[in-house]
Design a protein around this motif. Structure first.
Motif, short mmCIF file in Angstrom:
data_model
loop_
_atom_site.label_atom_id
_atom_site.label_comp_id
_atom_site.label_asym_id
_atom_site.label_seq_id
_atom_site.Cartn_x
_atom_site.Cartn_y
_atom_site.Cartn_z
N ALA A 74 7.52 -1.10 -5.29
CA ALA A 74 6.40 -0.58 -4.89
C ALA A 74 6.58 0.89 -4.33
O ALA A 74 5.39 1.55 -4.38
CB ALA A 74 5.77 -1.56 -4.02
N LYS A 75 7.44 1.25 -3.84
CA LYS A 75 7.62 2.54 -3.12
C LYS A 75 7.41 3.50 -4.28
O LYS A 75 6.68 4.44 -4.03
CB LYS A 75 8.96 2.47 -2.50
N GLY A 76 8.21 3.22 -5.47
CA GLY A 76 8.03 4.32 -6.34
C GLY A 76 8.03 5.75 -6.10
O GLY A 76 8.89 6.09 -5.36
N GLU A 77 6.66 6.55 -6.38
CA GLU A 77 6.62 7.94 -6.23
C GLU A 77 5.79 7.97 -4.84
O GLU A 77 5.11 9.14 -4.69
CB GLU A 77 6.02 8.53 -7.29
N SER A 78 5.83 6.88 -4.07
CA SER A 78 5.12 7.28 -2.85
C SER A 78 5.40 7.98 -1.91
O SER A 78 6.69 8.75 -1.99
CB SER A 78 4.86 5.84 -2.07
N SER A 79 4.94 8.38 -0.74
CA SER A 79 5.37 9.30 0.41
C SER A 79 6.55 8.67 1.28
O SER A 79 6.64 9.18 2.45
CB SER A 79 4.26 9.87 1.17
N VAL A 80 6.60 7.27 1.23
CA VAL A 80 7.51 6.44 2.04
C VAL A 80 8.67 7.14 2.30
O VAL A 80 9.42 7.34 1.26
CB VAL A 80 7.40 5.04 1.60
N GLU A 81 9.06 7.51 3.39
CA GLU A 81 10.34 8.34 3.91
C GLU A 81 11.32 7.29 4.75
O GLU A 81 12.41 7.44 4.52
CB GLU A 81 10.08 9.60 4.79
N HIS A 82 10.63 6.12 5.20
CA HIS A 82 11.38 5.43 6.06
C HIS A 82 11.07 4.06 5.62
O HIS A 82 9.86 3.62 5.64
CB HIS A 82 11.32 5.58 7.57
N HIS A 83 12.27 2.90 5.57
CA HIS A 83 12.05 1.72 5.03
C HIS A 83 12.82 0.86 6.11
O HIS A 83 14.18 0.93 5.96
CB HIS A 83 12.56 1.68 3.75
N LEU A 84 12.21 0.07 6.94
CA LEU A 84 12.70 -0.73 7.93
C LEU A 84 12.33 -2.16 7.29
O LEU A 84 11.50 -2.87 7.20
CB LEU A 84 12.04 -0.86 9.01
N VAL A 85 13.64 -3.01 6.91
CA VAL A 85 13.74 -4.32 6.34
C VAL A 85 14.23 -5.27 7.70
O VAL A 85 14.87 -5.09 8.34
CB VAL A 85 14.60 -4.52 5.38
#
Length: 514
Positions: free
Chosen positions: A118-129
């Motif tokens: 889902a992240k794809g070309e989005s502006s998500v810079e930080h991903h916390l799992v």
């Protein structure tokens, strides 16, 4: 305190109710003091990731303590919380991430493949799992461990945006409903007034909190009052019945299907449900056989009507009126007003059907980055246009007669035909399509596609369903497809869905109707 929004709630509850259980989740129990500490740590951790006032933080996951921690941590620093529906496809989720401009995404490891796609070309810079089991070591837990526990008293008021909730679009594109801190606060006050939520409440949350009904009508009012939330990440009848007995649950919310499946479970008759005081049901009317099954156990149903845009409560029907006002959605909430108007916007007299308008401090002011849609959603900039049709009786009780926007409600999920129609039209060989809701014993109603194939083209039900798989959430995919040669249309060429429902709305349509 500078923070007058949601971000100050648990901080204040820590002072008033520090040792009382705020959240119970499996074997985990968090007191208000413990929950406040975790929220403060997450707020500081997000600050370290450059999350500021107005930044968007997305959460993809089912019911989990981290959902609420993220919501309140965002509120604590003035960031905007973006809860995502776990039943959506990566393509649909990507749209929400891109449109909202979320810079942080939080999700459990069980959904990490979906999140990565889902992240794809989005502006998500930080991903916390995080781990699906609360408190287990994960990137999310490590972020909290390394953060300061100081409460950040950022200036936030009721007009500031708190949440962006994406609703399926009537024009084929989802819209982000911007719910302010004031919207959520006033909705919670409506619930406390009209449903008598008490400080010893134990609310079992089985409906996902990424839906505003579970969050706004269940979780937030209970926490505001100092009660306890018992979280389950999915609905499973035996687990629900077990939790009611084990935790002495006082309140439960669901849709008719939920309550029907509980009453039909083998353990229903032997489960101690004497602690239950309040059952609320939304989505559609409770079938008589389900109502009677609960009345035999001394229980009645409270109902109501609302939308994402009203945070969500617009009206409430008390359990003691469920028989005398059968079919009604109840009276307007205490701090909310409801009005019925004709197409010109003039108020309709008692008993006359028209569009339902809603006003109050729980009603949104805007859709995210959609000024024209925001303006069009209101009459006189004050009354929100619900798109639903209904009438008021002499006592002010609302009766809903139809959905102006043709929305389908299937098992509590909102489905907008335009979105499904747009996806079907991408399939080669489809000349025209219309999607309607048809009755379903289990889900209330399910979508059905009526398709006009291009000349010389053969289209099958299986082909359409396979085309939609991965493009749309599975609950949006039509259960049945009917082929026809043409549609009934108005003089201007619009499809007359009222006529379609009469012709194609039965339970066993022919595969092809000329």
């Amino acid at each position: 305190m500078h923070n007058q929004g949601l971000g100050g709630w648990i901080h204040k509850r820590r002072i008033k109710s520090q040792d009382r259980a705020a959240i119970i989740e499996g074997e985990l129990s968090l007191s208000y003091a413990q929950l406040a500490t975790r929220i403060n740590k997450l707020a500081n951790a997000l600050r370290a990731l450059n999350v500021q006032k107005g930044s968007r933080v997305a959460y993809l996951g089912n019911n989990h303590s981290a959902f609420l921690e993220t919501l309140f941590a965002c509120g604590g620093i003035g960031a905007i919380f973006v809860p995502l529906n776990t039943r959506l496809t990566p393509r649909e989720l990507n749209y929400a991430l891109v449109d909202s401009g979320s810079t942080v995404l939080i999700n459990p490891v069980s959904l990490d493949d979906v999140a990565q796609a889902a992240k794809g070309e989005s502006s998500v810079e930080h991903h916390l799992v995080l781990d699906d089991t609360p408190g287990v070591d994960s990137a999310y837990e490590r972020a909290l461990t390394g953060a300061d526990a100081e409460y950040l008293d950022v200036s936030v008021d009721h007009e500031d945006p708190a949440i962006i909730l994406y609703t399926s679009g009537t024009t084929g594109r989802p819209k982000g409903a911007v719910l302010t801190h004031g919207n959520m606060t006033w909705n919670s006050l409506n619930v406390l007034v009209d449903y008598d939520v008490t400080s010893d409440a134990k609310a079992l949350l089985i409906a996902p909190m990424f839906h505003v009904a579970s969050l706004g009508m269940g979780a937030l009012p209970t926490l505001l009052k100092g009660g306890t939330l018992v979280l389950q990440d999915r609905f499973e009848p035996s687990a629900v019945l077990g939790a009611i007995e084990r935790h002495s649950i006082t309140s439960l919310s669901g849709v008719p299907t939920t309550y029907q499946m509980l009453a039909e479970h083998p353990a229903w008759a032997t489960t101690d449900i004497s602690s239950l005081r309040m059952l609320t049901c939304g989505g559609s009317a409770v079938p008589l056989r389900v109502l009677e099954a609960y009345e035999q156990r001394g229980l009645g149903f409270s109902g109501g009507y609302g939308l994402t845009e009203t945070a969500p409560g617009a009206t409430s029907l008390q359990a003691e009126r469920s028989r005398s006002k059968a079919g009604s959605a109840g009276l307007a909430h205490f701090f909310t007003d409801v009005m019925i108007v004709d197409p010109s916007g003039a108020e309709q007299p008692v008993g006359e059907t028209g569009e339902i308008l809603i006003s109050g401090p729980n009603v949104i002011k805007e859709y995210w980055k959609l000024p024209e849609a925001s303006e069009a959603a209101f009459i006189d900039g004050h009354w929100f246009r619900s798109g639903d049709m209904g009438h008021l009786d002499a006592e002010g009780f609302l009766f809903i007669s139809d959905r102006l926007k043709d929305m389908i409600i299937s098992g509590g999920e909102n489905i907008y035909p335009a979105e499904v129609e747009q996806a079907i039209m991408e399939l080669d060989g489809v000349a025209s399509v219309a999607v309607i809701g048809v009755p379903d014993e289990k889900w209330g109603e399910v979508p059905r596609a009526i398709v006009v194939p291009m000349e010389g083209k053969d289209i099958t039900e299986k082909e359409i369903q396979e085309h939609l798989d991965g493009r749309l959430a599975r609950y949006k995919i039509p259960r049945t497809v009917v082929l026809t040669d043409d549609f009934p249309r108005t003089a201007s060429g619009k499809i007359r869905k009222t006529d379609l429902r009469k012709t194609f709305g039965g339970s066993t349509p022919s595969a092809h109707i000329p």
